[in-house]
Enzyme design. Sequence first.
Site, PDB file in Angstrom:
ATOM      1  N   LYS A   1      10.287  -5.429   2.454  1.00 17.60           N
ATOM      2  CA  LYS A   1      11.329  -4.486   2.741  1.00 17.60           C
ATOM      3  C   LYS A   1      10.813  -3.866   4.161  1.00 17.60           C
ATOM      4  O   LYS A   1       9.838  -3.269   4.179  1.00 17.60           O
ATOM      5  CB  LYS A   1      11.429  -3.182   1.673  1.00 17.60           C
ATOM      6  CG  LYS A   1      12.671  -2.503   2.232  1.00 17.60           C
ATOM      7  CD  LYS A   1      12.428  -0.908   1.675  1.00 17.60           C
ATOM      8  CE  LYS A   1      11.661  -0.032   2.448  1.00 17.60           C
ATOM      9  NZ  LYS A   1      12.047   0.262   3.550  1.00 17.60           N
TER      10      LYS A   1
ATOM     11  N   GLY B   1       1.896   2.007   5.755  1.00 17.42           N
ATOM     12  CA  GLY B   1       2.831   3.323   6.056  1.00 17.42           C
ATOM     13  C   GLY B   1       2.119   4.475   6.196  1.00 17.42           C
ATOM     14  O   GLY B   1       0.915   4.514   6.204  1.00 17.42           O
TER      15      GLY B   1
ATOM     16  N   GLU C   1      -2.643  -0.167   3.525  1.00 12.66           N
ATOM     17  CA  GLU C   1      -3.075  -0.080   4.866  1.00 12.66           C
ATOM     18  C   GLU C   1      -2.373   1.358   5.325  1.00 12.66           C
ATOM     19  O   GLU C   1      -1.053   1.454   5.558  1.00 12.66           O
ATOM     20  CB  GLU C   1      -2.692  -1.099   5.784  1.00 12.66           C
ATOM     21  CG  GLU C   1      -3.672  -1.298   6.795  1.00 12.66           C
ATOM     22  CD  GLU C   1      -3.158  -0.896   7.966  1.00 12.66           C
ATOM     23  OE1 GLU C   1      -3.424   0.329   8.379  1.00 12.66           O
ATOM     24  OE2 GLU C   1      -2.327  -1.278   8.796  1.00 12.66           O
TER      25      GLU C   1
ATOM     26  N   CYS D   1      -1.660   2.602  13.860  1.00 10.72           N
ATOM     27  CA  CYS D   1      -2.351   3.269  12.717  1.00 10.72           C
ATOM     28  C   CYS D   1      -3.779   3.141  13.290  1.00 10.72           C
ATOM     29  O   CYS D   1      -4.479   4.213  12.928  1.00 10.72           O
ATOM     30  CB  CYS D   1      -2.263   2.618  11.482  1.00 10.72           C
ATOM     31  SG  CYS D   1      -2.679   0.696  11.601  1.00 10.72           S
TER      32      CYS D   1
ATOM     33  N   GLU E   1      -2.898  12.790  11.518  1.00 16.13           N
ATOM     34  CA  GLU E   1      -2.379  11.576  12.394  1.00 16.13           C
ATOM     35  C   GLU E   1      -1.070  12.226  12.900  1.00 16.13           C
ATOM     36  O   GLU E   1      -0.069  12.504  12.469  1.00 16.13           O
ATOM     37  CB  GLU E   1      -1.943  10.902  11.513  1.00 16.13           C
ATOM     38  CG  GLU E   1      -1.685   9.311  12.148  1.00 16.13           C
ATOM     39  CD  GLU E   1      -1.212   8.365  11.128  1.00 16.13           C
ATOM     40  OE1 GLU E   1      -0.579   8.317  10.197  1.00 16.13           O
ATOM     41  OE2 GLU E   1      -1.778   7.103  11.512  1.00 16.13           O
TER      42      GLU E   1
HETATM   43  P1  NAI Z   1       6.728   6.113   5.615  1.00 17.23           P
HETATM   44  O1  NAI Z   1       5.417   6.007   4.967  1.00 17.23           O
HETATM   45  O2  NAI Z   1       7.612   6.927   4.961  1.00 17.23           O
HETATM   46  O3  NAI Z   1       7.199   4.487   5.644  1.00 17.23           O
HETATM   47  C1  NAI Z   1       6.615   3.252   5.863  1.00 17.23           C
HETATM   48  C2  NAI Z   1       7.509   2.237   4.959  1.00 17.23           C
HETATM   49  O4  NAI Z   1       7.560   2.794   3.528  1.00 17.23           O
HETATM   50  C3  NAI Z   1       9.100   2.228   5.286  1.00 17.23           C
HETATM   51  O5  NAI Z   1       9.437   1.070   4.987  1.00 17.23           O
HETATM   52  C4  NAI Z   1       9.694   3.087   4.320  1.00 17.23           C
HETATM   53  O6  NAI Z   1      10.989   2.999   4.120  1.00 17.23           O
HETATM   54  C5  NAI Z   1       8.906   2.982   3.131  1.00 17.23           C
HETATM   55  N1  NAI Z   1       8.922   4.111   2.020  1.00 17.23           N
HETATM   56  C6  NAI Z   1       9.137   5.288   2.381  1.00 17.23           C
HETATM   57  N2  NAI Z   1       9.172   6.058   1.221  1.00 17.23           N
HETATM   58  C7  NAI Z   1       8.795   5.227   0.136  1.00 17.23           C
HETATM   59  C8  NAI Z   1       8.385   5.323  -1.332  1.00 17.23           C
HETATM   60  N3  NAI Z   1       8.566   6.509  -1.916  1.00 17.23           N
HETATM   61  N4  NAI Z   1       8.303   4.265  -1.873  1.00 17.23           N
HETATM   62  C9  NAI Z   1       8.129   3.062  -1.300  1.00 17.23           C
HETATM   63  N5  NAI Z   1       8.139   2.942   0.156  1.00 17.23           N
HETATM   64  C10 NAI Z   1       8.566   4.049   0.798  1.00 17.23           C
HETATM   65  O7  NAI Z   1       6.407   6.410   7.004  1.00 17.23           O
HETATM   66  P2  NAI Z   1       7.358   7.382   7.960  1.00 17.23           P
HETATM   67  O8  NAI Z   1       8.147   8.459   7.220  1.00 17.23           O
HETATM   68  O9  NAI Z   1       8.334   6.577   8.667  1.00 17.23           O
HETATM   69  O10 NAI Z   1       6.388   8.010   9.041  1.00 17.23           O
HETATM   70  C11 NAI Z   1       5.734   9.272   8.762  1.00 17.23           C
HETATM   71  C12 NAI Z   1       4.496   9.330   9.249  1.00 17.23           C
HETATM   72  O11 NAI Z   1       3.488   8.161   8.687  1.00 17.23           O
HETATM   73  C13 NAI Z   1       4.385   8.754  10.559  1.00 17.23           C
HETATM   74  O12 NAI Z   1       4.297   9.975  11.625  1.00 17.23           O
HETATM   75  C14 NAI Z   1       2.856   8.355  10.855  1.00 17.23           C
HETATM   76  O13 NAI Z   1       1.954   9.316  11.003  1.00 17.23           O
HETATM   77  C15 NAI Z   1       2.697   7.722   9.361  1.00 17.23           C
HETATM   78  N6  NAI Z   1       2.769   6.352   9.669  1.00 17.23           N
HETATM   79  C16 NAI Z   1       1.593   5.462   9.711  1.00 17.23           C
HETATM   80  C17 NAI Z   1       2.074   3.976   9.556  1.00 17.23           C
HETATM   81  C18 NAI Z   1       0.669   3.256   9.625  1.00 17.23           C
HETATM   82  O14 NAI Z   1       0.844   2.056  10.119  1.00 17.23           O
HETATM   83  N7  NAI Z   1      -0.588   3.850   9.262  1.00 17.23           N
HETATM   84  C19 NAI Z   1       3.047   3.442  10.019  1.00 17.23           C
HETATM   85  C20 NAI Z   1       4.338   4.257   9.712  1.00 17.23           C
HETATM   86  C21 NAI Z   1       4.012   5.725   9.742  1.00 17.23           C
END
Ligand code: NAI
Length: 498
Positions: A203, A255, A277, A311, A408
């Site tokens: 996904k 994420g 990660e 990240c 972050e």
């Molecule tokens: P997120 O963690 O919500 O999104 C990452 C992925 O997880 C997306 O594919 C999303 O659809 C999915 N997702 C969201 N909620 C989920 C759930 N309950 N169960 C399973 N999958 C789920 O990140 P978001 O909201 O896009 O970004 C918010 C903050 O997170 C950013 O500002 C950043 O600080 C951090 N982030 C860190 C990342 C990294 O690589 N460490 C990548 C993306 C965001």
Amino acid sequence: MIKKISKSKKPIKAEKKSKGFKIDYSPSLEGTSIVTIKPRNELFIGGKFVAPKSNKYFDTVNPATGEKISELALANKDDVDSAVKAARHAYNGEWGKMSGKDRGRLLFRVARILQERAREFAVLETLDGGKPIKESRDVDVPLAAQHFFYHAGWADKLDYLAPNKKVSPVGVCGQIIPWNFPLLMAAWKLAPALACGNTVVLKPAETTSLTALLLADVFNEAGFPAGVVNIITGAGETGAALVNHPDVNKIAFTGSTDVGKLIAKSIAHSNKKLSLELGGKSANIIFADAAIDQAIEGVVNGIYFNQGHVCCAGSRLLVEESIVDEVVKKLQRRLDMIRVGNPLDKNTDLGAINSLEQLNKIKELVDLGKKEGGDFYQSSSPLPKKGYYFAPCMFSNVTSAHTLNRIEIFGPVLTIQTFRTPDEAITKANDSRYGLAAGIWSEKGSKNLKIAGALKAGVVWVNTYNKFDAASPFGGFAESGWGREGGRHGLFSYLKID
Ligand code: NAI
Ligand code: MG
């Protein structure tokens, strides 16, 4: 000129804005005719594109303009179930019986097709996600191909990982990826899973799904059996349905730390394997004996690369006190030279922020940072009128307690602190809930090794930053995640060893 520094933590009185970038370049726009974007994208299940049972679609926009570029199918629980069933069917069928050598052959094909279609992928990545074309072209796509090449080589050698033991795949893997490196994260997750003989439901993030869907095409072109790779689109609810599906054997997630924790909790009662990660607040440390100009380039690359949507971004700079004035001055000068603008322009250094939501988050945090204090400096590079943009900035003279030093941001925002001794640098660098990466800048080899060993970070770069290789394991300490991805280490989370 550097603003005089006041040691007290009080709101800043004046913000420093740069005078702007002086050298003009003629725009050099990458053409987009190589990419065909369908107005509507379906789900990729069982080797075919199928309409979602939900009957629902949502928009994906180009963050460089804020305009809609396509529609994506919204997968609900039933769609997730169809995808998992297709993956199970393929696992129990042709794919499960295929030799490692043949799996490797198919993965090599994916790598080569990616190279052949590199420009198409790079342009689509930039259109959908807002990153500068020079990054998608020179970093994302070549590294994605590298991950397939590297893991193709492992497919028939897995027995050597654990001599005298039985090595087998875990089964059906659910993989959830973020929006900062959409194609690269897909490759990073898919290549090891497939090399190890698993099947996958992937996904992508809701704002950046188009290159993953184009990759579906590549799997068909390479001749993968139907159902080995399934790609479903949707937001958090779709991800949660995949995580909680009873017939998934392993979850791999990249994420936010919050969602990572939620996933860990929701599968705690099951025997699903899990790798996470998550976020970071990585420290870049400059010692007085470093090659300063080289270090400045490394710091700029460490935090402003990919709009700071990284990240392992080097978002906290620690500078030895005796050289801080020089470093801050040089960084401010360099900040003014960063070209912010149309990501399709080959001259652009900093493209569009991935979404309006992320742009608002960065703005809110920077406003909070200003209230908390420190010396703020922002490039006054002109920003395009339409789309989501944020000029790179930095806060110097901040303490470890400053909020921007602790959480972050995921944007082009750097914080700068000082230290006097190597021990103080280590203590400050390790003073974080995260531990993903770190950078050290010094010309003393023994010092570099000693400090690298003391830093609680999964990756430590010395006199460089943000260098990646498929053969090198990647992952973090503490709230930066569980497990390692890439290299030999990364294979273990996709295998059962009895
Ligand atoms: P997120 O963690 O919500 O999104 C990452 C992925 O997880 C997306 O594919 C999303 O659809 C999915 N997702 C969201 N909620 C989920 C759930 N309950 N169960 C399973 N999958 C789920 O990140 P978001 O909201 O896009 O970004 C918010 C903050 O997170 C950013 O500002 C950043 O600080 C951090 N982030 C860190 C990342 C990294 O690589 N460490 C990548 C993306 C965001
Ligand atoms: Mg998009």
